[in-house]
Design an enzyme around this catalytic site. Sequence first.
Site, short mmCIF file in Angstrom:
data_model
loop_
_atom_site.label_atom_id
_atom_site.label_comp_id
_atom_site.label_asym_id
_atom_site.label_seq_id
_atom_site.Cartn_x
_atom_site.Cartn_y
_atom_site.Cartn_z
N LYS A 247 0.85 -1.19 0.00
CA LYS A 247 0.00 0.00 0.00
C LYS A 247 0.89 1.23 0.00
O LYS A 247 1.89 1.28 0.70
CB LYS A 247 -0.92 0.01 1.23
CG LYS A 247 -1.76 1.27 1.36
CD LYS A 247 -2.89 1.13 2.35
CE LYS A 247 -2.56 1.41 3.77
NZ LYS A 247 -1.97 2.75 4.04
N GLU B 99 -9.22 7.55 3.66
CA GLU B 99 -9.09 7.92 5.08
C GLU B 99 -9.50 9.37 5.31
O GLU B 99 -9.09 10.27 4.57
CB GLU B 99 -7.63 7.72 5.54
CG GLU B 99 -7.41 8.17 6.98
CD GLU B 99 -6.10 7.72 7.59
OE1 GLU B 99 -5.31 7.01 6.92
OE2 GLU B 99 -5.87 8.07 8.76
N GLU C 122 0.72 5.76 -0.39
CA GLU C 122 -0.14 6.93 -0.27
C GLU C 122 0.01 7.86 -1.48
O GLU C 122 1.13 8.07 -1.95
CB GLU C 122 0.21 7.71 1.01
CG GLU C 122 -0.02 6.88 2.27
CD GLU C 122 0.28 7.64 3.56
OE1 GLU C 122 0.54 8.87 3.50
OE2 GLU C 122 0.26 7.00 4.61
O1 KIV Z 1 -0.88 2.88 8.67
C1 KIV Z 1 -2.07 2.55 8.84
O2 KIV Z 1 -2.47 1.96 9.85
C2 KIV Z 1 -3.02 2.91 7.79
C3 KIV Z 1 -4.47 2.79 8.12
C4 KIV Z 1 -4.90 3.86 9.05
C5 KIV Z 1 -5.31 2.75 6.90
O3 KIV Z 1 -2.63 3.30 6.74
#
Ligand code: KIV
Length: 283
Positions: free
Chosen positions: A116, A185, A118
Site C-alpha cells: 500500500k 481515510e 499513499e
Molecule cells: O498505517 C495505517 O495503519 C493505515 C491505516 C490507518 C489505513 O494506513
Amino acid sequence: MMMGKNTVATVQEQKRNGDRITMLTCYDYSMARLMDEAGINTLLIGDSLGMTILGYEDTLSVTMEDMIHHSAAVARGAKNALIVCDMPFMSYQVSVEDAVRNAGRLMKEGRANMVKLEGGASVCPQIEAIVKASIPVCAHLGLTPQSINAFGGFKVQGKTTDAARQIVEDAKAVERAGASMVVLEGIPAPLAELITRTLSIPTIGIGAGAACDGQVLVYQDMLGMFADIRPKFVKTFADTGSFMKKAFADYISEVKSGVFPAAEHTYRIDEGVMETLNKEYIK
Ligand code: KIV
C-alpha cells in the site's frame, strides 16, 4: 464468512457481491493468529506501527526494515488473511525504481500479498511499475498520514468542491494505473460513497463512512488500549486497556504478596532427592 485464503480476486468478488471487506491493522504474530482465527479478510501492516508500536509521534520515521520485520511476523501468524503491507515514507516517492525494489522487498522478505502506498496521480507511475512487476497495489487517498506536514496536521480532507473533485480524480487515476484496492481515510462519508460507486475496485474506509466496500481500524483504537486516544471515527469494541492494566496490577500485587505462583503453578521433585541436596548444601 469467507473461508480459505483471501486473495486480490476474492476481495474484488466481495465488492461485486456487496459482501463487506474487513481489515484491521496488525503488527505481530500473536495478534495475526487471533485476528485470522476470528475470520478477518485482510490484515494491514500499517506504518501506523511507528506510533502504535514504536511510540513515534507520526509515521515519518518508519523504515523499510521496520516494515519487513513486522510484516514477516504477521505473515507467520495468518493462514487465510490477505496481507497488505505499507510502503514507508520515502521508500517510493523519490523514484519508480526505488518503488519497485522496495515493494519487492516487502513481498520477498516481508511475505506480503499486496503493498500500500499513499497518493493519487503523482504516484501513478510507481503504481504502474509495481503492478507490472506482478505486485498487487492498494492506494491510499484522503488524509494520508505521510503528508501531515503538508496538510498542517491530521485534518479531514476533501471538504471543498475542488479538494473533493481532486480526490475523485485521484481515485480514478490509481484505478487506471492498476491499483487493486484503495483506502479512503478521513474524508466526508458522501464523498467516499461517490468514489465507491465510481470505482470498480474495492474501497476500504477509515473515517470515511459506511458506504465503502470495507472498513479498516487500527486495532489499538478498536480495543480501547489507550484511553487518551479516541478519535471520532473509532468505535471501541472492547475496553481492553483497562482490562489489561488491571491484570498487570493484579500480577504485580500477587508476586509481591507471594500469592503467585501457587502450588498448581509449580513443578515437583522426589522428596528423597531434595533431602540429599538439602543435607549437602544447607548447613
Ligand atoms: O498505517 C495505517 O495503519 C493505515 C491505516 C490507518 C489505513 O494506513
